[in-house]
Design a protein around this motif. Structure first.
Motif, PDB file in Angstrom:
ATOM      1  N   SER A 181      -6.848  33.613 -15.884  1.00 42.28           N
ATOM      2  CA  SER A 181      -6.902  33.214 -14.465  1.00 42.28           C
ATOM      3  C   SER A 181      -7.323  32.052 -15.014  1.00 42.28           C
ATOM      4  O   SER A 181      -6.904  30.921 -14.561  1.00 42.28           O
ATOM      5  N   ILE A 182      -7.979  31.740 -15.978  1.00 37.58           N
ATOM      6  CA  ILE A 182      -8.264  30.075 -15.971  1.00 37.58           C
ATOM      7  C   ILE A 182      -7.306  29.626 -16.643  1.00 37.58           C
ATOM      8  O   ILE A 182      -7.600  28.204 -16.741  1.00 37.58           O
ATOM      9  N   ARG A 183      -6.624  29.896 -17.527  1.00 37.15           N
ATOM     10  CA  ARG A 183      -5.478  29.631 -18.239  1.00 37.15           C
ATOM     11  C   ARG A 183      -5.106  28.276 -16.652  1.00 37.15           C
ATOM     12  O   ARG A 183      -4.178  27.397 -17.108  1.00 37.15           O
ATOM     13  N   LEU A 184      -4.504  29.135 -16.225  1.00 37.80           N
ATOM     14  CA  LEU A 184      -3.503  29.126 -14.526  1.00 37.80           C
ATOM     15  C   LEU A 184      -4.103  27.575 -14.239  1.00 37.80           C
ATOM     16  O   LEU A 184      -4.266  27.159 -13.615  1.00 37.80           O
ATOM     17  N   ALA A 185      -5.765  28.158 -13.838  1.00 37.23           N
ATOM     18  CA  ALA A 185      -6.509  26.813 -12.836  1.00 37.23           C
ATOM     19  C   ALA A 185      -6.247  25.745 -13.627  1.00 37.23           C
ATOM     20  O   ALA A 185      -6.224  24.583 -13.548  1.00 37.23           O
ATOM     21  N   ILE A 186      -6.001  25.831 -15.179  1.00 37.50           N
ATOM     22  CA  ILE A 186      -5.830  24.448 -15.595  1.00 37.50           C
ATOM     23  C   ILE A 186      -4.799  23.710 -15.898  1.00 37.50           C
ATOM     24  O   ILE A 186      -5.007  22.063 -15.266  1.00 37.50           O
ATOM     25  N   ASP A 187      -3.757  24.450 -15.674  1.00 35.81           N
ATOM     26  CA  ASP A 187      -3.137  23.688 -15.120  1.00 35.81           C
ATOM     27  C   ASP A 187      -2.824  23.601 -13.579  1.00 35.81           C
ATOM     28  O   ASP A 187      -2.089  22.563 -13.363  1.00 35.81           O
ATOM     29  N   ALA A 188      -3.403  24.729 -13.268  1.00 39.30           N
ATOM     30  CA  ALA A 188      -3.471  23.745 -11.823  1.00 39.30           C
ATOM     31  C   ALA A 188      -3.706  22.559 -11.504  1.00 39.30           C
ATOM     32  O   ALA A 188      -3.474  21.557 -10.258  1.00 39.30           O
ATOM     33  N   GLN A 189      -5.062  22.698 -12.443  1.00 34.21           N
ATOM     34  CA  GLN A 189      -5.715  20.996 -11.914  1.00 34.21           C
ATOM     35  C   GLN A 189      -4.723  19.486 -13.015  1.00 34.21           C
ATOM     36  O   GLN A 189      -5.005  19.119 -12.142  1.00 34.21           O
ATOM     37  N   TYR A 190      -4.225  19.804 -13.886  1.00 34.65           N
ATOM     38  CA  TYR A 190      -2.993  19.251 -14.416  1.00 34.65           C
ATOM     39  C   TYR A 190      -1.602  18.975 -13.619  1.00 34.65           C
ATOM     40  O   TYR A 190      -1.238  17.765 -12.953  1.00 34.65           O
ATOM     41  N   ALA A 191      -1.368  19.963 -12.210  1.00 34.86           N
ATOM     42  CA  ALA A 191      -0.425  19.482 -11.559  1.00 34.86           C
ATOM     43  C   ALA A 191      -1.154  18.501 -10.540  1.00 34.86           C
ATOM     44  O   ALA A 191      -0.086  17.859  -9.947  1.00 34.86           O
ATOM     45  N   ALA A 192      -1.752  18.845 -10.188  1.00 39.54           N
ATOM     46  CA  ALA A 192      -2.385  18.096  -8.633  1.00 39.54           C
ATOM     47  C   ALA A 192      -3.088  16.845  -9.241  1.00 39.54           C
ATOM     48  O   ALA A 192      -2.514  16.111  -8.912  1.00 39.54           O
ATOM     49  N   LEU A 193      -3.243  16.392 -10.538  1.00 37.67           N
ATOM     50  CA  LEU A 193      -3.538  15.166 -11.280  1.00 37.67           C
ATOM     51  C   LEU A 193      -1.519  14.503 -10.790  1.00 37.67           C
ATOM     52  O   LEU A 193      -1.552  12.844 -10.497  1.00 37.67           O
ATOM     53  N   GLU A 194      -0.435  15.140 -11.492  1.00 36.30           N
ATOM     54  CA  GLU A 194       0.430  14.972 -11.280  1.00 36.30           C
ATOM     55  C   GLU A 194       0.959  15.095 -10.093  1.00 36.30           C
ATOM     56  O   GLU A 194       2.524  14.123  -9.811  1.00 36.30           O
ATOM     57  N   LEU A 195       1.016  15.269  -9.125  1.00 32.96           N
ATOM     58  CA  LEU A 195       0.571  15.116  -7.665  1.00 32.96           C
ATOM     59  C   LEU A 195      -0.027  13.651  -7.573  1.00 32.96           C
ATOM     60  O   LEU A 195       1.218  13.277  -7.176  1.00 32.96           O
ATOM     61  N   LEU A 196      -0.727  13.611  -7.451  1.00 29.44           N
ATOM     62  CA  LEU A 196      -1.445  12.007  -6.892  1.00 29.44           C
ATOM     63  C   LEU A 196      -0.782  11.438  -7.661  1.00 29.44           C
ATOM     64  O   LEU A 196      -0.470  10.272  -6.986  1.00 29.44           O
ATOM     65  N   PHE A 197      -0.154  11.133  -9.251  1.00 33.70           N
ATOM     66  CA  PHE A 197       0.593  10.049  -9.892  1.00 33.70           C
ATOM     67  C   PHE A 197       1.631  10.209  -9.179  1.00 33.70           C
ATOM     68  O   PHE A 197       2.233   8.903  -8.976  1.00 33.70           O
ATOM     69  N   ASP A 198       3.364  10.977  -8.645  1.00 30.65           N
ATOM     70  CA  ASP A 198       3.838  11.081  -7.878  1.00 30.65           C
ATOM     71  C   ASP A 198       4.446  10.679  -6.933  1.00 30.65           C
ATOM     72  O   ASP A 198       4.818   9.504  -6.035  1.00 30.65           O
ATOM     73  N   ASP A 199       3.065  11.131  -5.999  1.00 25.57           N
ATOM     74  CA  ASP A 199       2.568  10.612  -4.521  1.00 25.57           C
ATOM     75  C   ASP A 199       1.462  10.277  -3.996  1.00 25.57           C
ATOM     76  O   ASP A 199       0.834  10.587  -3.550  1.00 25.57           O
ATOM     77  N   PRO A 200       1.387   8.345  -4.549  1.00 28.78           N
ATOM     78  CA  PRO A 200      -0.140   8.029  -3.799  1.00 28.78           C
ATOM     79  C   PRO A 200       0.038   7.799  -3.061  1.00 28.78           C
ATOM     80  O   PRO A 200      -1.046   8.458  -2.332  1.00 28.78           O
ATOM     81  N   SER A 201       0.687   8.995  -1.484  1.00 32.38           N
ATOM     82  CA  SER A 201       0.349   8.207  -0.042  1.00 32.38           C
ATOM     83  C   SER A 201      -0.664   9.871  -0.096  1.00 32.38           C
ATOM     84  O   SER A 201      -1.155   9.793   1.158  1.00 32.38           O
ATOM     85  N   GLN A 202      -0.667  10.638  -0.912  1.00 32.62           N
ATOM     86  CA  GLN A 202      -1.579  11.494  -0.858  1.00 32.62           C
ATOM     87  C   GLN A 202      -3.533  11.420  -1.158  1.00 32.62           C
ATOM     88  O   GLN A 202      -3.267  10.205  -1.466  1.00 32.62           O
ATOM     89  N   SER A 203      -4.329  12.108  -0.203  1.00 34.51           N
ATOM     90  CA  SER A 203      -5.687  11.612  -0.488  1.00 34.51           C
ATOM     91  C   SER A 203      -6.081  12.652  -1.051  1.00 34.51           C
ATOM     92  O   SER A 203      -5.952  13.423  -1.817  1.00 34.51           O
TER      93      SER A 203
END
Length: 226
Positions: A181-203
């Motif tokens: 669960s913790i390992r997947l949570a870490i990957d989720a946080q980095y996926a969220a970072l990449e989402l913001l870098f790839d789509d700056p329109s996101q809040s």
């Protein structure tokens, strides 16, 4: 009717060896340290200008007005430079995480824990954006196969850190399930970072809130289960 000859098996294309990403040597003299740091700084600057594919050791040398042999004393190729930049970025991000990863944090009620995760995420986002080429280095760690060990080693170390704090707060939880669960949570946080870098329109605040609630909800379910 003649018997057809057996077909020869097709030769498989040779797999290219991964590039060497280990620095050739660590500088010790002040002038050598300065050159080493200038190479890294220029690589970060150029990475933001031209991207991963167009970055080259020759381009770095031209911008710094140094010869290729001067660069190759320390780095065999551009991937070794990216490797070092990636390690530095992940180390800075992990340093931000360390004081947060305590049993007291892991014992917070779900809603408060989610807010804490969101706050940490936004701090990590700001740190990454402020570091030289932090956004591009993050992309490189995901896109370049020879750099994946930087990301994996860092995520594994963070998993161990968080798991220790989590198990201290919730000793009845199955450690193996908690690790997943913790390992997947870490990957989720980095996926969220990449989402913001790839789509700056996101809040950033909205992404942080949703991601944090997902992470907090999973860990809360884990706590209730045991």
């Amino acid at each position: 009717m003649p018997t057809p000859l057996p077909r020869k098996p097709r030769a498989r294309p040779a797999t290219a060896a991964p590039p060497d990403v280990a620095p050739k040597k660590a500088p010790t003299q002040p002038r050598a340290v300065e050159t080493y740091e200038r190479i890294l700084a220029m690589a970060a600057e150029l990475l933001g200008e031209v991207g991963i594919e167009q970055l080259s050791t020759n381009l770095i040398c031209r911008r710094l007005a140094i010869t290729p042999p001067a660069l190759y004393q320390y780095f065999p190729n551009k991937y070794a430079i990216l490797h070092e930049l990636g390690q530095r970025l992940m180390q800075r991000q992990n340093e931000l995480l360390e004081p947060w990863a305590t049993p007291a944090t892991m014992a917070l009620p779900e809603a408060r824990y989610a807010k804490s995760v969101a706050k940490l995420f936004l701090e990590t986002l700001r740190l990454t954006e402020q570091m030289p080429a932090g956004v591009w280095v993050t992309r490189a760690l995901r896109a370049v196969p020879s750099l994946k060990d930087v990301r994996i080693r860092s995520h594994d170390a963070v998993t161990d850190l968080l798991l220790q704090a989590f198990m201290a707060a919730h000793p009845n939880v199955d450690p193996a399930r908690a690790r997943v669960s913790i390992r997947l949570a870490i990957d989720a946080q980095y996926a969220a970072l990449e989402l913001l870098f790839d789509d700056p329109s996101q809040s950033p605040e909205a992404v942080a809130e949703v991601m944090a609630e997902m992470v907090a909800g999973e860990l809360a379910r884990l706590r209730r289960k045991y």
